[in-house]
Design an enzyme around this catalytic site. Structure first.
Site, PDB file in Angstrom:
ATOM      1  N   CYS A 154       0.844  -1.051   0.059  1.00  0.00           N
ATOM      2  CA  CYS A 154       0.101   0.099  -0.159  1.00  0.00           C
ATOM      3  C   CYS A 154       0.938   1.170  -0.109  1.00  0.00           C
ATOM      4  O   CYS A 154       1.734   1.163  -0.845  1.00  0.00           O
ATOM      5  CB  CYS A 154      -0.712  -0.190   1.241  1.00  0.00           C
ATOM      6  N   GLY A 199       2.902  -0.179   3.694  1.00  0.00           N
ATOM      7  CA  GLY A 199       3.013  -1.553   3.926  1.00  0.00           C
ATOM      8  C   GLY A 199       2.808  -2.141   5.393  1.00  0.00           C
ATOM      9  O   GLY A 199       3.097  -2.869   5.698  1.00  0.00           O
ATOM     10  N   TRP A 200       2.067  -1.421   5.980  1.00  0.00           N
ATOM     11  CA  TRP A 200       1.728  -1.949   7.307  1.00  0.00           C
ATOM     12  C   TRP A 200       0.169  -1.986   7.795  1.00  0.00           C
ATOM     13  O   TRP A 200       0.102  -2.378   8.905  1.00  0.00           O
ATOM     14  CB  TRP A 200       2.612  -1.015   8.573  1.00  0.00           C
TER      15      TRP A 200
END
Lengths: 549, 617
Positions: free
Chosen positions: B331, B334-335
């Site tokens: 995204c 990325g979390w």
């Protein structure tokens, strides 16, 4: 036989049947006077589909080259598609189905031709007589009597021949009251609350008209249900302004001056034609799988279906609360007293009376509060949600009642002897059936049609032990309490068993349900075994004790 | 310790102003209310999301407390000064500035040191990768991040393709937001395909990075059966394009060989936060009509977002299971969305994650170790309110939706999901504290706090799904949910968990659960009885008096200690109790129209929005 004329093509081969979530099947299609029969000729997995013509709500046809397609929409909301090779054959079959599914005469309906393959253990036509009901009532109170004033249906054409009325009101008075109530539906006993002796009566609207007509007998009749010095509640299922407007057409409502001991509450429940629109919209929304979330939710909202459910439940809770908590008698009516009135009185009984939550008791409730009370089933259930023809008297009044029962059932899953399948079965049979139970609009019509002599009763079939076992709720344990459901929107749900039944894979849900039943069954077996072993051990112990000196 | 008497606790939804009177206590960790019938309501200070003091009424000063587990309590304190004191204390107590002040650091479950160590060892991610089948001929453990030098928010142990050399890793990490380069998240043994995760590339409008391109190629080559791989950008295309202006963005298909690029359109944390806010406003309305509820549900967008998350997971799982293609998910950082999609994808692919232990492993792997910022998202410390977002709640809700569609596929039940949600916010255990592994190590959480998982396992009976069928789906066969809109429902038991009047009065679930539990006991009893009978038949003169009695009811838990572990959930009643009717009181039900018919109109209701001194966290 006249059906033969309607069947232009009795049989077609190489027909392909499409159903959602099932692979397409090829087979033979046959038309008989009352059924559409499809059978696959695959030997390994022969499949047969029998569809009553009367279950067909609408039929569409399309052609691609010489391949015709018929889309059949059923009253139980299922949609199937048949691909029929040959344009002529397809047209013939379509028009035959159309003709056979829209027969005008009741006496041509399947129940008049159906011959049961089972042995009748108990004739359902005489399973639920008002006389029996009255006997039960007599054992707790002597304030009521059975009146045969309507024995030839002349006082009220939509009432049964016998009704329960206050003891102190004679038949002559009843005749006068009947003239004062819409359609002759004078107030009769719907439910007697043993716990406190309060009564729920139902009727149609009083014919007060614009000049405020009154009827002393009517006042006396409903006052007879009051304890001295106590008030009663009239629950009018119309909003105040509608009730007021009704006066212009000769109808009206109970005015305070003439009914000083009664407090009127207007609890609006939609009229039947609005409900039908709502039904059509809801089914449309449920059948479109392509809706994104926003569209689905707004369609669900626009259908207003759950709003009707909430209103209905609220009205029923109100009636129940008046009786059980306020200790007051209640009179429920709308305009005609054949739709919303019955929804309210029957649901209130589900809430109040544990007996109505048993299978037998629920059947008795349906017979008493719907069939005998003159809900016009034939008019209301003539078409379901797919009908193309202009609606006249159709409305899902009974379905709404069943759904409200289902909503309460979800909140009290251990308090009902029957399961969801039982409610779905009643929905199906109200719309299309091999049994005569739901034919006709009232007892008068049923008597004229000689249904008890000429057709089989649904109850004769349902109450056979083999059938009953399918409808029993394994979690049931009698609960003598009044059950108050939550009516918050967060507590209500869409009845997926009816509305999404054909639109989603149900295998996993059914298997889970089976597992639930197995756990309960296994528990009973284990308990029995433990008890048997304990007994055995105890016997051994006493034997030993006796052997000892 | 603060103590105020004659405090009223109002029913949140009741129109009849029903209330309980009792005493309110503030302890260092909890707010406690004991009503006149000695029923206790415990609220952990960390659970408090907002406290509001409403304008004075004739009966006293109203105080509304909103909790992160969606409990809302409405007190009326007789004296304004007391109310003010409570309000101020709660403001202080519920705001924590330092990790060390969180409950986990003072919570003592009476475990000894070795139990504590063992507890932390319960979930071993190296073991988990071994279970998946790595390392193997294509994938290996990389020591590149052993000292958190390449990426601070990643764990130390990372699995990468064997052909990805250190320079490639380093180069790729420099081309990725926060250094979060592509690494293995899940490996599908049978298909030899992998789920990899990373953050967005720093591609801007035209930048490229050869190492990063090599990295992706290495991933695609690590899959011998399908050299095409998917790159899933879980953001809406517009958001990803906007990021290009900031020097970030998404992969240019022309620069990477053998990739298929796909946007899946899950909204960002800010949209999700306000969506949940709207949902709660609607569900908290008194006297809500069906249509207001449905249009509020629609306007909140919440179910739409949950569906988007699940749709993305289905896309991912199908790419692996049907096409045998590896997938790289990212995204922005990325979390958040990446964690949602990777973990749900794996849950659909691998039945292990549908077991109790497996679900813990999944959360440890894709959420905790890969640096989902639990501290920021759940507002553990007093911080930036813009960082708060219900990303993990949404993940749990997606799982719940799956359990509804596949009632026999999951070993755990709804209570398990709710309990995890509870503890993500409770700060009572160390697992979810902090934002990444590096931070957790610095806080020495393994020495100073306890792990949640052994406690959940110890009482796993409560979390078992009685309908669970371990053979529901053979190993590594895809679970294929139907994501047509009507399958998504409002999660009443999450958002109205504490509003008992909205729940079914008889719980079928509890009944089945207890019956199933009882069945096990009965099976034992039968064995025992049969043994006794056999024994008697064999040697009839031996007296068996030493047979122990069946264990009676467990000893009652000591009162007046904070509920260490169990939240104040209705205790699982035995069979008879399940069948009793909880709400057999009309006052519990909101036939609002009629209450006003019978009783005098209630005093005007103060709406939450207009309260003074609103404190948002």
């Amino acid at each position: 036989m006249e059906f033969a004329e309607l069947i232009k093509t009795p049989r077609a081969d190489n027909v392909v049947l499409h159903r959602p979530f099932h692979p397409a099947v090829e087979g033979t299609l046959c038309l008989t006077g009352h059924h559409l029969i499809f059978s696959s000729r695959r030997q390994d997995n022969a499949e047969e589909l029998w569809l009553l013509h009367s279950n067909i709500d609408s039929i569409d046809k399309r052609f691609v080259g010489s391949l015709g397609t018929i889309i059949i929409k059923c009253k139980d909301l299922r949609i199937i598609q048949l691909d029929i090779p040959g344009m002529e054959e397809c047209l013939n079959i379509a028009s035959s189905i159309e003709a056979l599914s829209t027969l005008d005469s009741v006496t041509l309906m399947y129940p008049f031709f159906y011959r049961p393959m089972f042995e009748v253990l108990e004739d359902g036509w005489s399973s639920f007589l008002l006389e029996q009901e009255f006997e039960l009532l007599s054992s707790v109170t002597n304030e009521w009597r059975l009146s045969c004033v309507n024995k030839d249906f002349s006082v009220c054409p939509s009432y049964p021949p016998v009704v329960i009325v206050p003891k102190c009101i004679d038949d002559e008075a009843l005749r006068k009251v009947a003239l004062f109530r819409h359609g002759g539906r004078f107030p009769v006993l719907s439910y007697y609350h043993k716990k406190n002796g309060m009564a729920m009566m139902r009727s149609s609207q009083p014919l007060t008209g614009t000049n405020g007509r009154r009827c002393k007998e009517d006042e006396k009749l409903i006052n007879a249900t009051l304890r001295s010095g106590r008030r009663g509640f009239v629950i009018d299922t119309r909003p105040l302004n509608v009730a007021q407007q009704a006066r212009a057409k000769g109808g009206g409502f109970e005015q305070e001056v003439h009914y000083p001991q009664w407090r009127r509450i207007h609890k609006y429940i939609e009229r039947f034609n609005i409900l039908q629109e709502s039904f059509i919209k809801l089914v449309e929304a449920c059948n479109d799988q392509s809706h994104n979330m926003d569209r689905w939710l707004s369609k669900l909202e626009a259908s207003n279906w759950l709003t009707h459910i909430k209103e209905l439940l609220t009205a029923a809770c109100l009636a129940a609360q008046c009786i059980d908590r306020e200790g007051a008698s209640v009179l429920v009516h709308g305009s005609e007293g054949t739709d919303s009135t019955l929804q309210v009185t029957s649901l209130a009984q589900i809430i109040l009376d544990p007996r109505c939550r048993t299978i037998r008791g629920f059947e008795a409730l349906v017979v008493r509060e719907w069939l005998q009370a003159g809900h016009p089933f034939q008019q209301r259930c003539a078409q379901s949600a797919y009908s193309n023809s202009k609606q006249k008297w159709e409305a899902p009044v009974f379905l709404l009642f069943l759904e409200c029962v289902w909503q309460i059932h979800r909140q009290f899953p251990c308090s009902f002897e029957f399961n969801e399948q039982f409610l779905i079965m009643l929905f199906e049979h109200a719309y299309a059936s091999q049994f005569g139970t739901f034919l006709g609009n009232n007892e008068n019509e049923r008597a004229k049609l000689k249904l008890p002599q000429k057709t089989m009763s649904l109850w004769s079939w349902v109450n056979r032990p083999e059938e009953l076992s399918r409808f029993q709720n394994p979690l049931y344990e009698a609960n003598s309490l009044v059950i108050w459901p939550s009516v918050a929107p967060q507590s209500l749900q869409l009845w997926e068993g009816v509305f999404l039944r054909w639109n989603r894979p149900s295998k996993f849900l059914e298997e889970a349900e089976e597992e639930r039943i197995n756990i309960i069954k296994y528990n009973k077996e284990l308990q029995a075994k433990v008890n048997a072993l304990r007994r055995q051990l105890a016997e051994m112990e006493t034997d030993e004790a006796q052997q000892e000196p | 310790l603060l103590q105020v008497e004659q405090v009223k606790l109002l029913d949140r939804f009741s129109t009849s102003n029903k209330s309980l009177t009792g005493t309110l206590y503030l302890t260092a960790t909890h707010l406690l209310f004991i009503d006149s019938s000695q029923r206790e309501t415990w609220i952990l200070h960390h659970h408090i999301a907002a406290v509001e003091k409403l304008p004075l009424t004739t009966s006293g000063c109203p105080l509304v407390i909103q909790c992160k587990n969606f409990r809302i309590v409405h007190f009326v304190v007789p004296r304004e000064r007391d109310c003010h004191d409570i309000y101020n204390s709660l403001l202080q107590l519920s705001r924590t500035a330092k990790y060390e002040e969180l409950y986990a650091f003072s919570y003592n479950p009476k475990q000894n040191e070795s139990e504590q160590v063992k507890g932390w060892q319960l979930i071993d991610l190296a073991e988990e990768y071994k279970r998946m089948g790595v390392p193997n001929a294509y994938w290996q453990l990389s020591d590149a991040n052993r000292d958190y030098k390449i990426c601070e928010t990643y764990p130390r142990e990372l699995y990468v393709p064997r052909t990805a050399s250190k320079p490639i890793i380093v180069g790729s990490s420099k081309f990725r937001s926060k250094g979060r380069f592509p690494v293995l998240s899940y490996y599908h043994k049978n298909k030899e395909a992998a789920i990899c995760r990373c953050s967005q590339p720093l591609s801007g409008f035209s930048a490229r990075c050869l190492e990063d391109e090599h990295m992706l190629q290495a991933i695609s080559k690590a899959n011998p059966s399908n050299r095409y791989m998917y790159v899933m950008d879980t953001r809406p295309k517009l958001n990803a394009m906007a990021n290009r202006a900031a020097g970030k963005g998404y992969e240019n298909e022309d620069n990477y060989s053998n990739i298929r690029f796909q946007f899946v359109g899950i909204e960002n944390i800010h949209v999700m936060r306000s969506s949940l806010q709207k949902l709660l406003e609607v569900s908290g309305t008194r006297g809500l009509s069906v249509n207001d509820f449905l249009s509020g549900l629609e306007n909140s967008g919440w179910l739409r977002h949950v569906k988007a998350v699940l749709d993305a997971a289905v896309f991912l799982a199908k790419a692996i299971a049907v096409e045998g293609a590896s997938v790289l998910v990212h995204c922005s950082d990325g979390w958040d969305r990446t964690s949602q999609v990777c973990s749900l994808g794996a849950l659909l692919l691998d039945s292990y994650y549908r077991t109790i232990k497996g679900f813990m492993v999944l959360i440890e792997k894709d959420w905790i170790s890969f640096g989902h910022k639990f501290s920021d998202r759940c507002c553990q410390l007093d911080g930036d309110p813009k960082e708060i977002s219900p990303v993990f709640t949404q993940f749990l809700e997606s799982v719940w939706n799956l359990t509804e569609q596949f009632p026999q596929a999951f070993e755990y039940n709804e209570a398990f999901l709710l309990q995890i949600h509870e503890h993500v916010h409770s700060c009572q255990f160390g697992n979810f504290l902090g934002n990444c592994q590096k931070e957790r190590e610095e806080l020495k959480l393994k020495e100073k706090t306890y792990s949640l998982w052994p406690f959940l396992l110890a009482e796993q009976k409560k979390y078992q799904n009685p309908l669970y069928n371990p053979d529901f789906s053979p190993e590594l066969t895809l679970l294929e949910p139907n994501t047509v809109s009507f399958n998504f429902k409002f999660w009443r038991n999450m958002y109205h968990q504490f509003d008992r009047s909205m729940h079914p009065r008889q719980s079928m679930f509890n009944l089945i659960m207890n019956t199933s539990e009882q069945n096990k006991q009965l099976e034992e009893d039968i064995k025992e009885l049969e043994a006794k009978i056999r024994q008697r038949n064999g040697q009839s003169d031996v007296v068996l008096e030493k047979e122990q009695e069946q264990t009676a009811h467990p000893a009652p838990v000591a009162l007046k200690t904070p509920p260490c572990f169990q939240k104040e959930q209705p205790p699982m009643p035995v069979n008879d109790a399940v069948r009793t009717i909880e709400g057999s009181n009309t006052a519990d039900n909101r036939y609002s129209e009629l209450v006003s018919e019978f009783s005098k109109a209630e005093p005007a209701v103060v709406s939450l929005e207009y309260g003074v001194a609103r404190m948002t966290c």
